[in-house]
Scaffold this motif. Sequence first.
Motif, short mmCIF file in Angstrom:
data_model
loop_
_atom_site.label_atom_id
_atom_site.label_comp_id
_atom_site.label_asym_id
_atom_site.label_seq_id
_atom_site.Cartn_x
_atom_site.Cartn_y
_atom_site.Cartn_z
N GLN A 95 -4.08 8.81 -7.71
CA GLN A 95 -2.98 8.11 -7.06
C GLN A 95 -2.61 6.85 -7.83
N THR A 99 0.86 -1.18 0.00
CA THR A 99 0.00 0.00 0.00
C THR A 99 0.89 1.22 0.00
N ALA A 100 0.53 2.17 -0.82
CA ALA A 100 1.31 3.41 -0.88
C ALA A 100 0.83 4.34 0.22
N ASN A 101 1.77 5.01 0.85
CA ASN A 101 1.46 5.96 1.91
C ASN A 101 1.68 7.37 1.37
N TRP A 102 0.61 8.11 1.19
CA TRP A 102 0.67 9.45 0.60
C TRP A 102 0.66 10.51 1.70
N CYS A 103 1.51 11.50 1.57
CA CYS A 103 1.54 12.63 2.49
C CYS A 103 0.85 13.82 1.83
N THR A 119 10.32 7.13 2.87
CA THR A 119 10.54 5.88 3.61
C THR A 119 11.83 6.02 4.38
N TRP A 167 -0.21 16.00 -2.92
CA TRP A 167 0.13 14.72 -2.29
C TRP A 167 1.34 14.14 -2.98
N LEU A 180 4.28 10.68 -2.31
CA LEU A 180 4.53 9.51 -1.48
C LEU A 180 5.36 9.92 -0.28
N CYS A 181 4.97 9.45 0.88
CA CYS A 181 5.70 9.79 2.10
C CYS A 181 7.10 9.18 2.03
#
Length: 165
Positions: A118, A92-96, A164, A159, A161-162
């Motif tokens: 997204q 799962t992609a984590n979007w900021c 990593t 937005w 991607l956060c």
Amino acid sequence: MAKLVLLILLIGIPSVTSSAAWCRYPNSFLFGYAGRAFTTMRGAINACKRNAKCNGITQEPNNKNRYTERVGPQIQSWSPTGETSWAPCPTTANWCEYKNSFLYNYAGPSFTTLQDAQMACLANKKCNGITQEPNNNNRYTLRIGPQIFGTSPSGETSWVLCPTS
């Protein structure tokens, strides 16, 4: 902070991960060789999926741009030779979210929902983020960026991607 770009690759070998998403990490590498070098990314990814030691691939500019299977698993975001690496994306992609911000330049079409934008961004190698445009019927636009500008003249929200760690 390494820029993360997602690239969806559909690889035609039968396995559980045969249509997995792979993340692209410019200016990065994974430590340790896990196997051979390949002239194509597709060949390297196919081999990596069959190699239990392989956690990603790195393209080496100083090695005739060959793609090498790598052990990793940590992605090092400081390549001294401008390498680019790919590894299976998180499931799962984590979007900021960044309110009152925007990214420069369009990377593709616009969408009516954030979720559709997204998914399209993950599949578009030029896309580094999404900006919602209030003056364009609140459409979500794919953007090249990668820099996020923190003062939007029209109250946009973006937005990416956060990062990593």
